[in-house]
Design an enzyme around this catalytic site. Sequence first.
Site, PDB file in Angstrom:
ATOM      1  N   SER A 191       8.697  -5.679 -11.611  1.00 60.61           N
ATOM      2  CA  SER A 191       9.961  -5.811 -10.885  1.00 60.61           C
ATOM      3  C   SER A 191      10.882  -4.623 -11.163  1.00 60.61           C
ATOM      4  O   SER A 191      10.513  -3.483 -10.887  1.00 60.61           O
ATOM      5  CB  SER A 191      10.619  -7.143 -11.266  1.00 60.61           C
ATOM      6  OG  SER A 191      11.685  -7.449 -10.390  1.00 60.61           O
ATOM      7  N   ASP A 348       7.257 -12.604  -1.394  1.00 59.93           N
ATOM      8  CA  ASP A 348       8.149 -11.781  -2.204  1.00 59.93           C
ATOM      9  C   ASP A 348       8.854 -10.775  -1.297  1.00 59.93           C
ATOM     10  O   ASP A 348       8.195 -10.070  -0.516  1.00 59.93           O
ATOM     11  CB  ASP A 348       7.318 -11.049  -3.275  1.00 59.93           C
ATOM     12  CG  ASP A 348       8.151 -10.163  -4.193  1.00 59.93           C
ATOM     13  OD1 ASP A 348       9.394 -10.200  -4.114  1.00 59.93           O
ATOM     14  OD2 ASP A 348       7.540  -9.436  -4.996  1.00 59.93           O
ATOM     15  N   HIS A 378       7.277 -13.713  -6.404  1.00 60.62           N
ATOM     16  CA  HIS A 378       7.877 -12.722  -7.282  1.00 60.62           C
ATOM     17  C   HIS A 378       8.105 -13.290  -8.690  1.00 60.62           C
ATOM     18  O   HIS A 378       8.619 -14.388  -8.853  1.00 60.62           O
ATOM     19  CB  HIS A 378       9.210 -12.226  -6.722  1.00 60.62           C
ATOM     20  CG  HIS A 378       9.778 -11.084  -7.515  1.00 60.62           C
ATOM     21  ND1 HIS A 378       9.349  -9.789  -7.333  1.00 60.62           N
ATOM     22  CD2 HIS A 378      10.688 -11.037  -8.521  1.00 60.62           C
ATOM     23  CE1 HIS A 378       9.979  -9.004  -8.176  1.00 60.62           C
ATOM     24  NE2 HIS A 378      10.790  -9.730  -8.919  1.00 60.62           N
TER      25      HIS A 378
END
Length: 408
Positions: A191, A348, A378
């Site tokens: 991320s 996501d 995610h």
Amino acid sequence: MRAAWVLLTALAALSAYYVYLPLPGTVSDPWKLMLLDATFRAVQQTCHLIHYLRLSHHLIVLNYLICTFDKLKSVSSEDINITDAVFDGVEVRVFEPPAKGDEELKRSVVYIHGGGWALASARTSLYNNLCRIMAESLNAVVVSVEYRLVPEVCFPEQFHDALRATKHFLQPDVLAQYSVDPSRIAISGDSAGGNLAAAVCQQLSKDEHLTIRPKLQALIYPVLQAFDFNTPSYQQNMNMPVLPRYVMINYWIDYFNGNYDLAHSLLINNHTALDVGQALSFRGRLNWTSLLPSSFKKNYKPVIQTTGKAEIIQQIPALLDVRAVPLLAENETLQLQPKTYILTCENDVLRDDGVMYAKRLENAGVEVTLDHFDDCFHGCMIFTIWPTDFSAGIQTRNSYIKWLDENL
């Protein structure tokens, strides 16, 4: 008694309404994901109330609650030596497998945790567990970077912390101290950590004074651009659990120390409209109509404003700074990147960031593995410990470690 039953029924109905979200049929563990998301939303809304009352910054409160909850978890690490160190002023946590008498030098992974540049820590059990398993499975030294967070610092300090720690580790004497093979080092992150890993890797590739560079980069559902918040994955997953679109935009605003009043303009791409001269030269580098396969584009249409707000870029020039948005890097920089692994999830908003970066790297001649998961969401890779254990977490983690094992 009857009134109590009516009240309980009403509360149950309200709870179900708050928890339930329509999810794609392919999502794994849908009800568990709904409960996780409902918990996130409740905690975030409480933190925003505290922020509104000016008692504390909402991100400070949220991180405090995350760390408090994290203390309830216990992760064994008997077979791995875990130590905290400081690399050029940056705190790191180092995971070392036990030494063997006749063993050669070990491979290594520099890992940068996610959390929107504002949350989590290398010391939380979620990342402690991930890095411990990586060290065990790969028989590798794992360096987890404890970069400073928003709101204590904003861009570019997180980038500078990650870069300083990585460059310090790449020094020959430091590698020798940890018995690391200088030709078998990867840089990785998930991320926002994937964002930092990609940006650091680009910077290292341009450093002429560096004698040792990463052999690989491995990016897990990375956030790579703030140019277009209406890519197909942003449109498709705008209300997806864990990371809806408005939350990702707010993370960007916090990272750049911007004003939340800009959120709507960013959402409709006013900052990169056709009359915003600063953005024109970057448009060709992020044309998703040519970078994405038709299976991802589906029937979504580009959102390109004719007239926008050039003052947004003037207020936040970092929106076009490749240290913050690695996807906008020029081709000459991309050609210098090492062999790359990018993991993406269908459910996501950041799916297309990773897919477009993979395509741009591939077009630049870099060997790329794009590992896409149709049933995952995610953040799933760190959710492998009860009560936030998901099959998606085990699945993605195993695939990621397998690639590292085969290529590092």
